[in-house]
Design an enzyme around this catalytic site. Sequence first.
Site: not given
Length: 365
Positions: A47, A56, A167, A43, A92
């Site tokens: 972040r 973003r 998920y 990451r 992702d």
Amino acid sequence: MTTQATGTAARDGDPRPGGPADSPFIRACRRRPGPHTPVWFMRQAGRSLPEYREIRASVPMLESCRRPELVTEITLQPVRRHGVDAAILFSDIVVPVAAAGIDLDIVPGTGPVVAEPIRTAADVERIRPITRDDVPYVDEAVRQLVVELGDTPLIGFAGAPFTLASYLVEGGPSRTHAKTKALMYGDPELWHALCGRLAEVTLAFLRVQIEAGVSAVQLFDSWAGALSEADYRRYVLPHSAAVLSGLAHAGVPRIHFGVGTAELLGAMGEAGADVVGVDWRTPLDVATGRIGPDKAVQGNLDPAVLLAPWPVVEAEVRRILEQGRAAPGHVFNLGHGVLPETDPDVLTRVVALVHELSSRRADRG
């Protein structure tokens, strides 16, 4: 045989002189000596970086993953700022699942949310195979990055079948994975059909990245630590192994990582990766004993340590480097991803410290 220009290693496993394939990172992954211990951070592309948050600010996560120019810029940001030894593609783990036809979104503050969770065999059939044409933005971004990065390796990645399945079955993130386990135990045939389909999607997604020029790949099994070793071997290992073995002749190192996997490290090592990632709970010398002498290790500074005073950070970096000497190859990393509240300057100092300490050790022989 892959070429030096792509940044991948030769298919016979021998590094070419210069370029990403001869970098400290790839050398460590292949258990070969290098000028210093390489370091990158999970990451790291985003972040904690203010420049990431700025770029973003008005772009949803999934959209940002589908814009090659944005992916390229975000991936390069930590390389410019920190001087890390490898970049990791900004993306992702649900990107290939969305490309395979699953209706989902990445909700800020929550994570992936699936509109219609998987419950039946018909639901599994909704997950269609993918090709490069389903993810052209990934192919384009990787090709741009290989040119921009030069001698710095680019790591591609994907989510492992178990984590993706969790998920899809839960409908989003879960602390208990209760629905996932209920399906796993209650309908093993459906479970294996789901994970088998996800393994095919994952393998195709990683092949797109390799063919575009990544120098290594990482398979994230973030939630595997929720399982016992027996359950991992029965319900998960065959599918992760299908992905990793499917890349055996791709010419790039394969990294396998999970969280809370202390009791699974031996089994994860058997899945077929060249490097096994270790979270902060298990010392690297202990982990090496469980994984075996034929694998490099990656890790494993606790991300929360980066919030402590610098003397604490320095002491922990020294400890991890010392314990990492037990492994035939060591890639310094965190035991999980960078926390959003981390001071980027601390990450930069950690990179410099790892390089300094490991270079001195190399000079002493």
